[in-house]
Design a protein around this motif. Structure first.
Motif, PDB file in Angstrom:
ATOM      1  N   ALA A   2       6.061  -5.471  15.237  1.00 48.50           N
ATOM      2  CA  ALA A   2       5.645  -6.830  15.554  1.00 48.50           C
ATOM      3  C   ALA A   2       6.215  -7.802  14.520  1.00 48.50           C
ATOM      4  N   GLN A   3       6.557  -9.006  14.995  1.00 43.72           N
ATOM      5  CA  GLN A   3       7.115 -10.028  14.115  1.00 43.72           C
ATOM      6  C   GLN A   3       6.265 -11.286  14.154  1.00 43.72           C
ATOM      7  N   CYS A   4       6.264 -12.006  13.048  1.00 44.29           N
ATOM      8  CA  CYS A   4       5.549 -13.275  12.937  1.00 44.29           C
ATOM      9  C   CYS A   4       6.202 -14.303  13.865  1.00 44.29           C
ATOM     10  N   GLU A   5       5.393 -15.058  14.597  1.00 43.10           N
ATOM     11  CA  GLU A   5       5.914 -16.090  15.498  1.00 43.10           C
ATOM     12  C   GLU A   5       6.511 -17.264  14.734  1.00 43.10           C
ATOM     13  N   VAL A   6       6.063 -17.462  13.504  1.00 46.17           N
ATOM     14  CA  VAL A   6       6.500 -18.611  12.711  1.00 46.17           C
ATOM     15  C   VAL A   6       7.820 -18.337  11.992  1.00 46.17           C
ATOM     16  N   CYS A   7       7.871 -17.213  11.229  1.00 46.26           N
ATOM     17  CA  CYS A   7       9.050 -16.977  10.387  1.00 46.26           C
ATOM     18  C   CYS A   7       9.832 -15.708  10.760  1.00 46.26           C
ATOM     19  N   ARG A   8       9.375 -14.966  11.753  1.00 48.07           N
ATOM     20  CA  ARG A   8      10.052 -13.762  12.266  1.00 48.07           C
ATOM     21  C   ARG A   8      10.091 -12.583  11.285  1.00 48.07           C
ATOM     22  N   GLN A   9       9.237 -12.615  10.261  1.00 49.10           N
ATOM     23  CA  GLN A   9       9.136 -11.485   9.337  1.00 49.10           C
ATOM     24  C   GLN A   9       8.293 -10.384   9.981  1.00 49.10           C
ATOM     25  N   THR A  10       8.480  -9.141   9.544  1.00 46.00           N
ATOM     26  CA  THR A  10       7.716  -8.013  10.061  1.00 46.00           C
ATOM     27  C   THR A  10       6.269  -8.117   9.592  1.00 46.00           C
ATOM     28  N   LEU A  11       5.327  -7.920  10.526  1.00 43.72           N
ATOM     29  CA  LEU A  11       3.910  -7.992  10.204  1.00 43.72           C
ATOM     30  C   LEU A  11       3.434  -6.695   9.568  1.00 43.72           C
ATOM     31  N   VAL A  12       2.447  -6.828   8.680  1.00 45.92           N
ATOM     32  CA  VAL A  12       1.889  -5.698   7.945  1.00 45.92           C
ATOM     33  C   VAL A  12       0.425  -5.530   8.358  1.00 45.92           C
ATOM     34  N   ALA A  13      -0.005  -4.286   8.614  1.00 42.19           N
ATOM     35  CA  ALA A  13      -1.393  -4.012   8.994  1.00 42.19           C
ATOM     36  C   ALA A  13      -2.306  -4.214   7.793  1.00 42.19           C
ATOM     37  N   ARG A  14      -3.396  -4.963   8.027  1.00 38.98           N
ATOM     38  CA  ARG A  14      -4.426  -5.170   6.999  1.00 38.98           C
ATOM     39  C   ARG A  14      -5.780  -5.112   7.694  1.00 38.98           C
ATOM     40  N   GLY A  15      -6.466  -3.974   7.555  1.00 39.42           N
ATOM     41  CA  GLY A  15      -7.761  -3.801   8.218  1.00 39.42           C
ATOM     42  C   GLY A  15      -7.567  -3.762   9.723  1.00 39.42           C
ATOM     43  N   ASP A  16      -8.274  -4.621  10.453  1.00 39.42           N
ATOM     44  CA  ASP A  16      -8.161  -4.667  11.912  1.00 39.42           C
ATOM     45  C   ASP A  16      -7.228  -5.780  12.378  1.00 39.42           C
ATOM     46  N   ALA A  17      -6.427  -6.329  11.463  1.00 35.80           N
ATOM     47  CA  ALA A  17      -5.521  -7.425  11.805  1.00 35.80           C
ATOM     48  C   ALA A  17      -4.119  -7.108  11.296  1.00 35.80           C
ATOM     49  N   ALA A  22       5.029 -13.288   4.310  1.00 34.58           N
ATOM     50  CA  ALA A  22       5.850 -14.448   3.958  1.00 34.58           C
ATOM     51  C   ALA A  22       5.106 -15.771   4.136  1.00 34.58           C
ATOM     52  N   CYS A  23       4.448 -15.967   5.277  1.00 28.19           N
ATOM     53  CA  CYS A  23       3.782 -17.251   5.527  1.00 28.19           C
ATOM     54  C   CYS A  23       2.258 -17.131   5.595  1.00 28.19           C
ATOM     55  N   VAL A  24       1.726 -15.955   5.332  1.00 29.94           N
ATOM     56  CA  VAL A  24       0.289 -15.684   5.224  1.00 29.94           C
ATOM     57  C   VAL A  24      -0.465 -16.006   6.519  1.00 29.94           C
ATOM     58  N   GLN A  25       0.157 -15.786   7.644  1.00 33.41           N
ATOM     59  CA  GLN A  25      -0.487 -15.973   8.949  1.00 33.41           C
ATOM     60  C   GLN A  25      -1.108 -14.646   9.376  1.00 33.41           C
ATOM     61  N   ARG A  64      -1.412   0.907  31.628  1.00 31.46           N
ATOM     62  CA  ARG A  64      -0.871  -0.326  32.207  1.00 31.46           C
ATOM     63  C   ARG A  64      -1.115  -1.561  31.345  1.00 31.46           C
ATOM     64  N   VAL A  65      -1.980  -1.455  30.333  1.00 27.63           N
ATOM     65  CA  VAL A  65      -2.343  -2.597  29.507  1.00 27.63           C
ATOM     66  C   VAL A  65      -1.151  -3.076  28.689  1.00 27.63           C
ATOM     67  N   THR A  66      -0.957  -4.383  28.632  1.00 26.53           N
ATOM     68  CA  THR A  66       0.068  -5.003  27.803  1.00 26.53           C
ATOM     69  C   THR A  66      -0.592  -5.508  26.533  1.00 26.53           C
ATOM     70  N   LEU A  67      -0.079  -5.093  25.371  1.00 28.24           N
ATOM     71  CA  LEU A  67      -0.637  -5.546  24.095  1.00 28.24           C
ATOM     72  C   LEU A  67       0.264  -6.620  23.503  1.00 28.24           C
ATOM     73  N   SER A  68      -0.368  -7.660  22.982  1.00 27.09           N
ATOM     74  CA  SER A  68       0.375  -8.721  22.294  1.00 27.09           C
ATOM     75  C   SER A  68      -0.386  -9.081  21.023  1.00 27.09           C
ATOM     76  N   PHE A  69       0.242  -9.859  20.172  1.00 25.33           N
ATOM     77  CA  PHE A  69      -0.374 -10.269  18.917  1.00 25.33           C
ATOM     78  C   PHE A  69      -0.500 -11.792  18.931  1.00 25.33           C
ATOM     79  N   VAL A  70      -1.730 -12.280  18.729  1.00 28.02           N
ATOM     80  CA  VAL A  70      -1.994 -13.716  18.773  1.00 28.02           C
ATOM     81  C   VAL A  70      -2.552 -14.153  17.417  1.00 28.02           C
ATOM     82  N   PRO A  71      -2.250 -15.376  16.998  1.00 26.16           N
ATOM     83  CA  PRO A  71      -2.772 -15.882  15.713  1.00 26.16           C
ATOM     84  C   PRO A  71      -4.288 -15.917  15.721  1.00 26.16           C
ATOM     85  N   ARG A  72      -4.852 -15.649  14.552  1.00 32.66           N
ATOM     86  CA  ARG A  72      -6.318 -15.735  14.395  1.00 32.66           C
ATOM     87  C   ARG A  72      -6.712 -17.142  14.134  1.00 32.66           C
TER      88      ARG A  72
END
Length: 72
Positions: A2-17, A22-25, A64-72
């Motif tokens: 998964a990549q950040c929508e803002v800066c396109r950096q790779t996202l890192v797992a932290r707990g349940d999020a 890079a941009c702390v989103q 069949r479920v599609t998973l996506s990542f949305v900002p908190r």
């Protein structure tokens, strides 16, 4: 990966999020209906996880479920 929508950096797992170092989103995972694209309700009972579309499509198979990542 998964990549950040803002800066396109790779996202890192932290707990349940997921977090962008890079941009702390923060992002959360969201299940979407493959038929209508709307968010699904997640039903957790006795260790089982099921997905339900409240928009008329009923129970949705996990395959069949599609998973996506949305900002908190």
């Amino acid at each position: 990966m998964a990549q950040c929508e803002v800066c396109r950096q790779t996202l890192v797992a932290r707990g349940d999020a997921l977090n962008c170092p890079a941009c702390v989103q923060d992002y959360r995972e969201q299940a979407q209906c493959p038929d209508c694209g709307q968010p699904l309700d997640i039903l957790k009972v006795c260790g089982a996880v099921d997905y339900f579309c409240p928009h008329g499509d009923g129970l949705i198979a996990k395959k069949r479920v599609t998973l996506s990542f949305v900002p908190r």
